[in-house]
Structures are given as C-alpha cells and as structure tokens.
Scaffold this active site. Structure first.
Site, PDB file in Angstrom:
ATOM      1  N   LEU A  12      14.196 -30.218 -68.887  1.00 24.87           N
ATOM      2  CA  LEU A  12      14.008 -29.466 -67.637  1.00 24.87           C
ATOM      3  C   LEU A  12      13.114 -30.636 -66.596  1.00 24.87           C
ATOM      4  O   LEU A  12      13.020 -30.093 -65.533  1.00 24.87           O
ATOM      5  CB  LEU A  12      13.230 -28.076 -67.866  1.00 24.87           C
ATOM      6  CG  LEU A  12      13.614 -27.087 -68.911  1.00 24.87           C
ATOM      7  CD1 LEU A  12      12.799 -25.984 -68.938  1.00 24.87           C
ATOM      8  CD2 LEU A  12      15.008 -26.679 -68.511  1.00 24.87           C
ATOM      9  N   SER A  72      12.123 -32.475 -58.538  1.00 24.21           N
ATOM     10  CA  SER A  72      13.162 -31.523 -58.484  1.00 24.21           C
ATOM     11  C   SER A  72      13.235 -31.088 -56.986  1.00 24.21           C
ATOM     12  O   SER A  72      14.072 -30.148 -56.656  1.00 24.21           O
ATOM     13  CB  SER A  72      13.067 -30.367 -59.342  1.00 24.21           C
ATOM     14  OG  SER A  72      11.956 -29.559 -58.978  1.00 24.21           O
ATOM     15  N   SER A 105      22.645 -29.028 -61.844  1.00 26.41           N
ATOM     16  CA  SER A 105      22.225 -28.236 -60.636  1.00 26.41           C
ATOM     17  C   SER A 105      23.248 -28.051 -59.807  1.00 26.41           C
ATOM     18  O   SER A 105      24.496 -29.036 -59.930  1.00 26.41           O
ATOM     19  CB  SER A 105      21.012 -29.024 -59.828  1.00 26.41           C
ATOM     20  OG  SER A 105      21.186 -28.732 -58.552  1.00 26.41           O
ATOM     21  N   GLU A 164      23.436 -28.466 -56.674  1.00 28.80           N
ATOM     22  CA  GLU A 164      23.342 -29.600 -55.792  1.00 28.80           C
ATOM     23  C   GLU A 164      24.385 -30.440 -56.042  1.00 28.80           C
ATOM     24  O   GLU A 164      24.689 -31.223 -55.166  1.00 28.80           O
ATOM     25  CB  GLU A 164      22.052 -30.212 -56.000  1.00 28.80           C
ATOM     26  CG  GLU A 164      20.733 -29.404 -55.035  1.00 28.80           C
ATOM     27  CD  GLU A 164      21.179 -29.462 -53.523  1.00 28.80           C
ATOM     28  OE1 GLU A 164      21.208 -30.717 -52.916  1.00 28.80           O
ATOM     29  OE2 GLU A 164      21.356 -28.411 -52.705  1.00 28.80           O
ATOM     30  N   TYR A 189      18.651 -36.839 -55.042  1.00 28.52           N
ATOM     31  CA  TYR A 189      18.395 -35.781 -56.222  1.00 28.52           C
ATOM     32  C   TYR A 189      19.708 -35.404 -56.918  1.00 28.52           C
ATOM     33  O   TYR A 189      19.726 -35.602 -58.152  1.00 28.52           O
ATOM     34  CB  TYR A 189      17.798 -34.489 -55.736  1.00 28.52           C
ATOM     35  CG  TYR A 189      17.451 -33.583 -56.839  1.00 28.52           C
ATOM     36  CD1 TYR A 189      16.624 -33.590 -57.701  1.00 28.52           C
ATOM     37  CD2 TYR A 189      18.457 -32.492 -56.601  1.00 28.52           C
ATOM     38  CE1 TYR A 189      16.800 -32.438 -58.784  1.00 28.52           C
ATOM     39  CE2 TYR A 189      18.583 -31.405 -57.230  1.00 28.52           C
ATOM     40  CZ  TYR A 189      17.598 -31.292 -58.317  1.00 28.52           C
ATOM     41  OH  TYR A 189      17.745 -30.361 -59.566  1.00 28.52           O
ATOM     42  N   LYS A 230      21.281 -36.003 -60.578  1.00 29.43           N
ATOM     43  CA  LYS A 230      21.594 -34.883 -61.402  1.00 29.43           C
ATOM     44  C   LYS A 230      22.926 -35.256 -61.822  1.00 29.43           C
ATOM     45  O   LYS A 230      23.308 -35.011 -63.131  1.00 29.43           O
ATOM     46  CB  LYS A 230      21.380 -33.845 -61.003  1.00 29.43           C
ATOM     47  CG  LYS A 230      20.100 -33.080 -60.700  1.00 29.43           C
ATOM     48  CD  LYS A 230      19.689 -32.691 -62.090  1.00 29.43           C
ATOM     49  CE  LYS A 230      18.127 -32.032 -62.224  1.00 29.43           C
ATOM     50  NZ  LYS A 230      17.503 -32.028 -63.490  1.00 29.43           N
ATOM     51  N   HIS A 283      17.510 -20.750 -58.523  1.00 33.48           N
ATOM     52  CA  HIS A 283      16.731 -19.450 -58.979  1.00 33.48           C
ATOM     53  C   HIS A 283      15.418 -19.702 -58.975  1.00 33.48           C
ATOM     54  O   HIS A 283      14.640 -20.540 -59.012  1.00 33.48           O
ATOM     55  CB  HIS A 283      17.297 -19.405 -60.611  1.00 33.48           C
ATOM     56  CG  HIS A 283      16.928 -20.774 -61.424  1.00 33.48           C
ATOM     57  ND1 HIS A 283      18.089 -21.620 -61.479  1.00 33.48           N
ATOM     58  CD2 HIS A 283      16.072 -21.440 -62.188  1.00 33.48           C
ATOM     59  CE1 HIS A 283      17.579 -22.808 -62.289  1.00 33.48           C
ATOM     60  NE2 HIS A 283      16.544 -22.426 -62.530  1.00 33.48           N
TER      61      HIS A 283
END
Ligand code: NAP
Ligand code: GDD
Length: 351
Positions: free
Chosen positions: A88, A92, A137, A139, A160, A164, A190
């Site tokens: 995780l 971010s 993500s 994204e 980012y 990812k 979320h």
C-alpha cells in the site's frame, strides 16, 4: 487448530493501512507494518489499535523501512516471514507527483519492483509461498472514457498514474514469469474520516468543521468539474483481503458504480450543515493539474461476481460520516483555541 496467519503491509500508517490492519487483526492475523522514519510521530491512524510490543500477545508490530531501500525490505521480509503482503505504500498524491515525479516513480513503480524482487528471492530460497496484493489505481485509466473495467485500456495522466501503471505491469509480469501469487486491485477513490487532509473530500469536510466552529473563513479549491467514483475505505480493504483468499491470483476493479463531481460533493457536504458552499469556496489555480482526469466511474461487476464483494456505504452516508467526524474534530480544536492554544491552519500545505 489453524495456524495464525502473518501479513506484512507497506503503507501501514496511511488511510488504507489503518483500515486493513483493523480488519486483519479482527481476523486473528499477526500484522507487521513497514513505516518510514520521521522526525515526528506518524502513527496517528494506528494509535487506537496499537499495543505495546513488550506486552505478550501484541499482534501489531512496526518496522522502520522504506520502499526506496531494497536491503531493508529484504531484511524485514526474512524476519517477519509473511504469508500475505499488501503493498500500500506510495507517494499517493496526484498533484504532488507533478512536483516530485522522480521520487513518485521511485516509491510507486521501482518500489513495487524492489518488493517483488525481494519476494521472488524469498520464495525461491525458502520454498515458502507468499500472496501479494498490489494497490493499483483508477488513475491508471486516466483519459479512457467511463465506465472503466478490467478490460479498459490504461491512459495515465500524471507521473503518479504512469508509475502505478508500471507497478501494475510489474505485478502481472512477476505473476506470469515466476508463478507468484500476485493480484492487482484497481481501486477507485475511497475516502473516510482517516483520509489524508490534502485529498479533496477531506479538504472539504475538514474546512466545513473549521468554518462551523469559527476557525476558518474560506476554502480554496481547483477544478470543481472533475467526477469521481467515491467509496468508503473500510469497504475497499475487504476487497483487498478477498483478492488474496482466492484460489488464483487475478486483477479486479473495485468501485461503487456511481460518480459525482467535486461540486456535487461540495453541495452534499455543505448542505449537511445547512450552508451554501458558494459563500465559502474560492478558486486557486495552484490546485489545478497540468493534465486532469475528468471522469472516473468504475464497473466492479467482476469483483461482485468472483469475490462476492459489494460496497456497503453509499455517497450520502460517506459524506455524512466525514462531515460529522470533522465537526467533532474542529469542536475539540475550538475548545483548545479558546483555552489559548495555537491551532495551526494547514491550508498552505495542501494541494
Ligand atoms: P496514503 O494515506 O497516502 O498512505 C500512503 C502510505 O504510504 C503511508 O503510510 C505513507 O507513509 C507510505 N509511504 C509513502 N512513501 C513511502 C515510501 N517511500 N516508503 C514506504 N512507505 C511510504 O494512501 P492511501 O489512501 O492509504 O492509499 C493506499 C494505497 O492505495 C496507495 O498506494 C495509493 O496510491 C493507493 N490507492 C489509493 C486510493 C484512494 O482513493 N485512497 C485509490 C487507489 C489506489 P507516511 O504516513 O509516512 O506518509
Ligand atoms: N487534492 C485536491 N485539492 N483536489 C482538488 C482540489 C484541491 O484543492 N480542487 C479540485 N480538486 C480535484 C482534483 O483536480 C481531482 O480532479 C479531484 O478533485 C480529486 O482529487 P484528489 O482528492 O486529490 O484525488 P485524485 O482522484 O487525484 O487521486 C486519489 O484517487 C486515486 C484513485 O483514483 C488518490 O487517492 C490517488 O492516490 C488514487 O490513486
């Protein structure tokens, strides 16, 4: 008697780390978490569930480490011997990734690669099996039109999101090349009362609490037209866990299937305290992104069918939960301010 399961989390001090740790502890796991060394304590989100490791029976154990430090990751892996790893950890924040692209790539993309390499060697050397969750993500879909599902092409729009996407493909490649049990969650936004204060939902609910308590006058925001599929973090960590309980590794979209604009979030959140957001919100171009993601709306049919997962908390309930929590927090700040304590306004540091 079933064996106690051991999980290792990167990003344990973040929003999802906190919710996932609670879930795993409830399920009887021993949870090891990797945290970064900071000059101040950064374990606020874990304080409620943390017990002194000197006490017998402590099942939450923290280790200093960083996704940029491969040696440390390997050492922690050997020491903790987990059956499940949840990756995780990340820089971010999308807006910040335009300011720190190299660092973002180092933690998000290469950090994932470092951890996968460590897992690959650990499994080879010990013969142990490890299940790996990669925090992907929505994204990554970026400019691909909605609704987005596992078959939608990636079109990342920020350093980012590019990072990812790289991490996602590293994960797929390690699954295919080395037979590792690696699953990618492709999670849509979320939120929760534990959401970082620089993300738009929490920035808004934090401001509402402070405005109602007379601690803040204005809220500065960027693009109000962007639409997001906002769910509750507590629901989403269950999907992460479910992915690692399947017979085979796979990739899953996790989303509510309902999208709202930032403007709609403002209406709902200020409406909850009977205020008109237009009286308080000002535009600040600093919060715009060089390339924006306009519309994310997830189709989580696969997660529903294969994992039996569905969200419990809807948009209105999420907004209510966050506003109520931030009203309480600001009320405590007001009491402290009235007693003469200086309450820092963190607006300047937000993005
Ligand atoms: P978050 O609150 O920002 O937490 C990020 C965590 O990563 C924190 O524990 C942070 O530590 C840690 N971290 C940052 N840089 C690190 C490094 N170099 N080495 C090790 N750890 C590092 O994020 P979140 O909302 O919980 O999200 C969890 C993961 O899911 C992230 O990978 C995020 O990108 C991804 N994700 C989130 C969402 C969402 O809507 N929340 C959606 C899709 C994917 P500090 O506490 O020390 O900063
Ligand atoms: N942060 C922020 N601050 N966002 C703003 C602001 C502001 O002042 N004003 C408008 N926005 C808009 C952003 O331009 C974006 O379109 C939307 O609000 C949501 O921004 P964030 O809350 O920062 O989240 P995000 O969608 O960029 O990224 C989050 O969700 C991703 C999943 O889709 C993060 O949690 C990522 O880590 C995650 O991967």
């Amino acid at each position: 008697m079933s064996e106690t399961r051991i999980a290792l989390l990167t990003g344990i001090t973040g929003q999802d780390g906190s919710y996932l740790t609670r879930l795993l502890l409830e399920k009887g796991y021993i949870v090891h978490g990797i945290m970064r060394r900071a000059s101040t304590f950064n374990t606020d989100r874990l304080d409620e569930i943390y017990t002194d490791p000197h006490e017998s029976g402590a099942r939450l154990l923290l280790h200093y480490g960083d996704l940029t430090d491969a040696t440390g990751l390997r050492r922690i892996l050997q020491k903790t011997r987990p059956q499940e790893i949840y990756n995780l950890g990340a820089q971010s924040h999308v807006r910040v990734s335009f300011e720190q692209p190299e660092y973002t790539a180092d933690t998000v993309a290469t950090g994932t690669l470092r951890l996968l390499e460590a897992v690959r060697d650990y499994c080879d050397l010990t013969g142990n099996q490890v299940r790996f969750y990669q925090a992907g993500s929505s994204e990554m879909f970026g400019a691909s039109p909605p609704p987005q599902n596992e078959k939608t092409p990636f079109y990342p729009r920020s350093p980012y999101a590019v990072s990812k996407t790289a991490a996602h493909w590293y994960a797929v490649n390690y699954r295919e090349a080395y037979g590792l049990f690696v699953s990618n969650g492709i999670l849509f936004n979320h939120e929760s009362p534990l959401r970082g204060e620089t993300f738009v939902t929490r920035k808004i609910t934090r401001a509402i609490g402070r405005i109602v308590n007379g601690l803040q006058k204005k809220l500065y925001l960027g693009n109000l037209d962007a639409r997001r599929d906002w769910g509750f973090a507590g629901d989403y960590v269950e999907a992460m866990w479910l992915m690692l309980q399947q017979d085979e590794p796979d990739d899953y979209v996790v989303a509510t299937g309902e999208a709202h604009s930032v403007r709609e979030f403002l209406e709902a959140a200020f409406g909850h305290v009977n205020l008109d957001w237009k009286d308080f919100v000002e535009h600040d171009p600093r919060y715009l992104r060089p390339t924006e993601v306009d519309f994310l709306l997830g189709d989580a049919s696969k997660a529903r069918e294969k994992l039996g997962w569905k969200p419990r908390v809807g948009f209105r309930e999420l907004v209510r939960m966050m506003v109520e929590a931030d009203l309480e927090l600001a009320e405590r700040e007001r009491v402290l301010a009235e007693a003469g304590h200086r309450i820092a306004f963190r607006g300047a540091a937000t993005r």
